[in-house]
Design an enzyme around this catalytic site. Structure first.
Site, short mmCIF file in Angstrom:
data_model
loop_
_atom_site.label_atom_id
_atom_site.label_comp_id
_atom_site.label_asym_id
_atom_site.label_seq_id
_atom_site.Cartn_x
_atom_site.Cartn_y
_atom_site.Cartn_z
N ASP A 67 32.51 6.89 -29.92
CA ASP A 67 33.56 6.28 -30.74
C ASP A 67 34.00 7.20 -31.87
OD1 ASP A 67 31.14 6.05 -32.07
OD2 ASP A 67 31.10 3.88 -32.08
N ASN A 136 24.92 -6.35 -36.65
CA ASN A 136 25.49 -7.51 -35.96
C ASN A 136 25.39 -7.36 -34.44
OD1 ASN A 136 27.41 -5.60 -35.36
ND2 ASN A 136 29.11 -6.61 -36.40
N HIS A 138 26.37 -4.88 -32.61
CA HIS A 138 27.42 -4.15 -31.90
C HIS A 138 26.82 -2.89 -31.26
CE1 HIS A 138 28.73 -1.80 -35.79
NE2 HIS A 138 27.86 -1.10 -35.12
N GLU A 143 32.58 -4.97 -31.10
CA GLU A 143 32.19 -5.92 -32.13
C GLU A 143 32.00 -7.32 -31.54
OE1 GLU A 143 31.19 -4.82 -34.82
OE2 GLU A 143 32.71 -3.97 -36.14
C1 F6R Z 1 28.09 5.08 -33.83
C2 F6R Z 1 28.06 3.78 -33.18
C3 F6R Z 1 27.57 2.55 -33.89
C4 F6R Z 1 26.24 2.79 -34.60
C5 F6R Z 1 25.80 1.52 -35.31
C6 F6R Z 1 24.52 1.72 -36.11
O1 F6R Z 1 28.60 6.05 -32.96
O2 F6R Z 1 28.47 3.68 -32.07
O3 F6R Z 1 27.43 1.51 -32.96
O4 F6R Z 1 25.28 3.18 -33.68
O5 F6R Z 1 26.80 1.08 -36.19
O6 F6R Z 1 24.78 2.59 -37.16
P1 F6R Z 1 23.63 3.18 -38.06
O7 F6R Z 1 22.82 4.06 -37.20
O8 F6R Z 1 24.34 3.95 -39.14
O9 F6R Z 1 22.86 2.02 -38.58
#
Ligand code: F6R
Length: 240
Positions: A67, A136, A138, A143
């Protein structure tokens, strides 16, 4: 789902780096699906060290990232392209022309997303997908909601994700409100998936992931549809 519970973040990082390194050693021209965020930073540091000290060879590796914020310029230090260059690509011998991150400047995001799916297919698919998990639940930027999208798409970030990611920006108003992300099916098409989770604040998401239900309000639960997923987490994420 296979579960590896590590004592702490350092051990989780080393354990996941070993799985990525084994993938590269067994198939030097593999396609890695990569994630950004705080969680894999330690894993990227371990991989960079393995390249420096053990000559782990990235020269034939291709990478596709999950992403990118939208809109954002690649040289913006909050972009995921910048993150990947900084944490991995500039530290190993990967050919940068073989590294793909969704283009946060794409003029026609829908066309870009369709082309990104085609690209992954033409590369022969992802051999090993690395995922983090949102508080959450995701994955990528898929989301929680009433529906999930299968393929790469433009999405609106939820207020809770904008809030969680504001720690990297000067103010919450600076956080982009949209992103380009692989969809749930794009992720599930990978041959093998590892999910990294660290810290108490991920405990609820980990519980959902392991809950054995499929719920669009917890996108990570869709990983139950895949036959080769390994959760690598620390004690805090596993036990709360
Ligand atoms: C990032 C991504 C997100 C993160 C998630 C956790 O490329 O796809 O899904 O893996 O938001 O983020 P952190 O590791 O910062 O807690």
């Amino acid at each position: 789902m296979k579960i590896i519970v590590c004592r702490n973040y350092a051990e989780m990082s080393a354990e996941s780096a070993k799985i990525v390194a084994d993938q590269i050693k067994s198939k030097p021209d593999c396609v890695l699906g990569l994630a950004t965020g705080s969680t894999p930073e330690g894993m990227y540091a371990c991989l960079s060290t393995m390249h420096r000290d053990e000559k782990l060879d990235f020269s034939k590796v291709t990478s596709v990232n999950l992403d990118e914020y939208y809109p954002i310029a690649p040289d913006n230090d909050q972009s995921y392209r910048y993150f990947m260059n900084f944490h991995l690509f500039d530290k190993v011998n990967i050919d940068k022309s073989n590294t793909y991150v969704p283009d946060g400047t794409a003029e026609d995001p829908d066309k870009f997303c369709a082309d990104y799916e085609k690209l992954i297919e033409e590369l022969g698919g992802v051999d090993l997908q690395v995922l983090g998990i949102g508080r959450n639940a995701h994955i990528g930027f898929n989301e929680p909601g009433d529906i999930l999208y299968p393929d790469t798409h433009l999405t609106e970030l939820t207020p809770s994700t904008v809030e969680a990611n504001s720690r990297f920006f000067d103010s919450v108003d600076d956080v982009p409100k949209h992103a380009l992300t692989m969809g749930i099916a794009s992720i599930l098409r990978a041959k093998k998936i590892i999910v990294l989770a660290s810290g108490k604040e991920k405990h609820n998401a980990v519980l959902k992931l392991l809950g054995n239900t499929l719920e669009t309000k917890y996108p990570a639960t869709m990983l139950a549809l895949h036959h080769d997923v390994t959760l690598i987490c620390d004690d805090a994420a596993y036990n709360g």
